[in-house]
Design a protein around this motif. Structure first.
Motif, short mmCIF file in Angstrom:
data_model
loop_
_atom_site.label_atom_id
_atom_site.label_comp_id
_atom_site.label_asym_id
_atom_site.label_seq_id
_atom_site.Cartn_x
_atom_site.Cartn_y
_atom_site.Cartn_z
N VAL A 156 -62.53 69.98 9.08
CA VAL A 156 -61.38 69.09 9.01
C VAL A 156 -60.08 69.89 9.07
N LEU A 177 -63.40 61.03 9.09
CA LEU A 177 -63.07 60.90 7.67
C LEU A 177 -63.59 59.59 7.09
N ASP A 231 -73.55 70.46 6.16
CA ASP A 231 -72.89 69.44 5.33
C ASP A 231 -73.46 68.05 5.59
N THR A 232 -73.72 67.72 6.86
CA THR A 232 -74.22 66.39 7.17
C THR A 232 -75.62 66.20 6.59
N ILE A 248 -68.06 60.98 6.58
CA ILE A 248 -68.11 61.63 5.26
C ILE A 248 -68.36 60.55 4.22
N GLU A 275 -66.42 58.76 -6.10
CA GLU A 275 -66.14 60.17 -6.33
C GLU A 275 -66.49 60.50 -7.78
N LYS A 300 -62.64 56.08 0.45
CA LYS A 300 -61.92 55.55 1.62
C LYS A 300 -60.56 54.97 1.27
N ASP A 331 -75.19 65.43 3.00
CA ASP A 331 -74.75 64.05 2.82
C ASP A 331 -75.91 63.07 2.97
N VAL A 350 -62.61 67.82 0.87
CA VAL A 350 -63.76 68.11 1.73
C VAL A 350 -63.75 69.49 2.39
N LYS A 391 -67.71 61.81 -1.52
CA LYS A 391 -66.94 63.02 -1.23
C LYS A 391 -65.48 62.70 -0.91
N LEU A 392 -65.26 61.56 -0.27
CA LEU A 392 -63.91 61.15 0.12
C LEU A 392 -63.81 59.64 0.03
N THR A 430 -71.78 53.50 4.79
CA THR A 430 -70.36 53.40 4.43
C THR A 430 -69.78 52.06 4.85
#
Length: 494
Positions: free
Chosen positions: A469, A191, A302-303, A195, A29, A202, A306, A105, A199-200, A274
């Motif tokens: 979300v 999640l 958004d995807t 993502i 992040e 884990k 990413d 997000v 952005k998030l 990820t």
């Protein structure tokens, strides 16, 4: 709420971001939060507007305006302005189970509906939300709180994305014995693997899931219901079953040459990165790599963003992003007034990073793929496109029409299909014998969430289709209330 004149006295300020060239070096992040004092000033900007559209969560012209979980935004803005952070987290958690997710997000439809935003910068609602929950974790205010009384009834939830987690959290608070089934090796669903980490992180998900485990919720991973877990056995074992397994069929592009190697669904590309990152910090090389490749991302949401950001971190050779829709205006038009969600041109983090490296936006608008081109070994080598204009057909609907003479060949050895998702997976719906609608989503009325099989409920994307979300959390909470009514005859959940 807040300081009545605060929006006039103080400028909007949000968290600082690492410079693109710096953040491209890793998958962390890249936001540096404001200080406690700075955040309290931002709380002061919340004006005494009288009608807080920010928390309305209503649909206007097919788009949400305000917060879908009806966060008590003016209340906790006022509380942080006054320095009462403990009360602020109590009010925030009243409506949102996972503000640490939405604070990272969510596209913040609350800010689009902010009254202060009519003639100036909106209140930094999303930033304030994230600050409240993170400060609560730092100060030890978020602790496991298992129910004092357990009911002698069991509920299975299929899917551990935001809808499933919210539903599980609510039902566990009520005292049910809740088991969540997740087909992947880690809990979190969309999640976790949908993502990117930047952005998030884990660890944020694991932190919350560990609390839920301590509160008594059971999680079963590598459990693909309908494949290695029998649906009928779950129906026999549990008093109720909730389908919260998402809209997980990626939309395909049926163009000539689709079979060539090098064409991947975005979800597979992102998930592999990820998973490898979490398993080995990418050292196992067990992921779809864009390194050294000429990448085309198809899809502007958004995807797609990413995919752009991840491809840049892979050190791709070149990249372009196709969008079949036209470029949106820089500001609201008269046809898109406040408090509607603004249809305006946005530069997200992935495009921002590309622009910093290349001096231009990666997106090409009003373009579609005609054909994929490959070599004799079956490898993708290029993509043929054509420009389009949107024109009304005989039924009055806008459809894309090809622009004659606009065909173009683009060099490419990797294509990422990021065009969204369509419907529930058939083996899941067939396994529980639930009806689906015309879009192949589970047929369950919003507000009721009950399927044609009385003890089976559905919520989130599996029911409504691909969405946000925050909508998933909304549906998970509301579905929990209906399950509670079904099992107990009444509900105490809110």
């Amino acid at each position: 709420m807040g300081k009545p004149t605060g929006f006039l006295e103080y400028d909007r300020k949000v968290a600082a971001k690492k410079k693109p060239k710096e953040r491209l070096k890793d998958y962390n992040e890249f936001v540096t939060p404001l200080s406690k004092e700075e955040q309290q000033v931002q709380g002061a900007r919340c004006m005494d507007c009288g009608i807080p559209f920010c928390q309305s969560g209503i649909m206007i012209n097919g788009m949400v305006s305000g917060c879908p979980v009806n966060n008590l935004i003016p209340e906790w803005n006022d509380l942080i302005y006054k320095g009462n952070w403990k009360k602020a987290i109590e009010r925030l958690l009243k409506t949102n189970n996972f503000p640490e997710f939405t604070g990272r997000v969510c596209p913040a439809p609350c800010e689009s509906a902010c009254t202060a935003g009519i003639n100036g910068p909106a209140i930094s609602i999303k930033e304030n939300e994230r600050s409240i929950i993170e400060r609560a974790f730092e100060e030890g205010l978020i602790k496991p709180n298992p129910p004092k009384v357990r009911l002698d009834k069991n509920v299975a939830i299929i899917g551990s994305g935001p809808a499933g987690l919210a539903c599980a959290d609510q039902l566990n608070k009520r005292g049910y014995n809740v088991t969540v089934y997740e087909r992947n090796d880690r809990v979190g669903g969309l999640l976790m693997y949908g993502i990117p980490n930047m952005k998030l992180d884990k660890a944020v998900i694991d932190r919350r899931v560990n609390i839920m485990k301590e509160e008594g919720i059971s999680f079963v991973t590598n459990a693909n219901v309908g494949v290695n877990v029998d649906s009928k056995e779950l129906l026999e074992k549990y008093d109720s079953v909730v389908l919260a397994c998402g809209s997980s069929n990626p939309r395909d592009l049926k163009a000539k040459g689709r079979e060539f190697k090098g064409i991947h669904y975005a979800v597979d590309f992102l998930k592999s990165t990820t998973k490898s990152l979490l398993d080995s910090n990418l050292e196992d090389k067990n992921y779809i790599s864009a390194e050294g490749k000429d990448v085309i991302v198809i899809g502007g949401g958004d995807t797609g963003t990413d995919c752009v950001a991840t491809s840049l971190r892979h050190n791709c050779n070149s990249l372009v992003q196709f969008e079949i829709m036209g470029k949106q205006p820089e500001e609201r038009t008269d046809a898109n007034p406040w408090p509607q969600y603004p249809r305006i041109h946005k530069v997200d983090y992935g495009q921002e990073e590309f622009i910093d490296l290349n001096g231009k936006d990666p997106r090409e608008f009003l373009i579609t793929v005609k054909e994929f081109i490959g070599d004799e070994e079956g490898n993708l080598t290029a993509v043929k496109t054509v420009n389009v204009n949107w024109e009304k057909n005989e039924n009055g609907a806008f459809v894309p029409k090809e622009v004659e003479g606009s065909e173009k060949i683009w060099k490419a050895d990797m294509v990422l299909l990021a065009m969204g998702f369509v419907g529930a997976e058939k083996y899941v719906t067939d396994g529980f014998e639930v009806e689906t609608d015309g879009r192949t989503n589970v047929n369950a009325q919003y507000g009721k969430f009950q399927t044609n099989v009385s003890k089976v409920f559905a919520c989130g994307d599996v029911r409504r289709g691909q969405s946000l979300v925050v909508w998933a959390i909304n549906e998970g909470r509301a579905c929990a209330r209906e399950v509670d009514k079904f099992l107990e005859g009444y509900t105490t959940l809110v």
